[in-house]
Design a protein around this motif. Structure first.
Motif, PDB file in Angstrom:
ATOM      1  N   PRO A  95      20.073  59.803  43.658  1.00 55.46           N
ATOM      2  CA  PRO A  95      20.095  60.126  42.325  1.00 55.46           C
ATOM      3  C   PRO A  95      20.843  59.501  41.336  1.00 55.46           C
ATOM      4  O   PRO A  95      21.717  58.842  41.771  1.00 55.46           O
ATOM      5  N   ASP A  96      20.308  59.657  40.153  1.00 50.15           N
ATOM      6  CA  ASP A  96      21.267  58.801  39.020  1.00 50.15           C
ATOM      7  C   ASP A  96      22.660  59.073  38.997  1.00 50.15           C
ATOM      8  O   ASP A  96      23.425  58.379  38.606  1.00 50.15           O
ATOM      9  N   ASP A 132      17.196  57.469  48.805  1.00 49.78           N
ATOM     10  CA  ASP A 132      16.919  58.134  47.694  1.00 49.78           C
ATOM     11  C   ASP A 132      18.144  58.677  47.007  1.00 49.78           C
ATOM     12  O   ASP A 132      18.732  59.767  47.090  1.00 49.78           O
TER      13      ASP A 132
END
Length: 75
Positions: free
Chosen positions: A48-49, A46
């Motif tokens: 994040p940008d 997962d």
């Protein structure tokens, strides 16, 4: 920001990467390594940008002061 080079992969072609740095202001490590582009592996994380994923070999752990037995690098 003052980065201190802690070690470079001696087995890397041309000796350019991976590399472990210490940011003396934050006490954080900055790692230079190979970009992870494999979609199967990336899909298992997962991310994040505002973050990215790199890979570096286990043999590079020797350059972290904690592994060397030098102790913490509190900034």
């Amino acid at each position: 920001m003052a980065l201190v080079k802690l070690g470079q992969d001696p087995d890397s072609p041309e000796g350019k990467s991976p590399t472990v740095y210490l940011d003396e202001e934050t006490g954080n490590y900055v790692l230079q390594g190979w970009k992870v582009l494999d979609s199967e592996r990336l899909s298992q994380m997962d991310i994040p940008d505002h973050e990215t994923v790199i890979e570096f070999p286990q043999r590079m752990m020797q350059f972290f002061p904690e592994v060397k037995g030098v102790g913490s690098t509190d900034a």
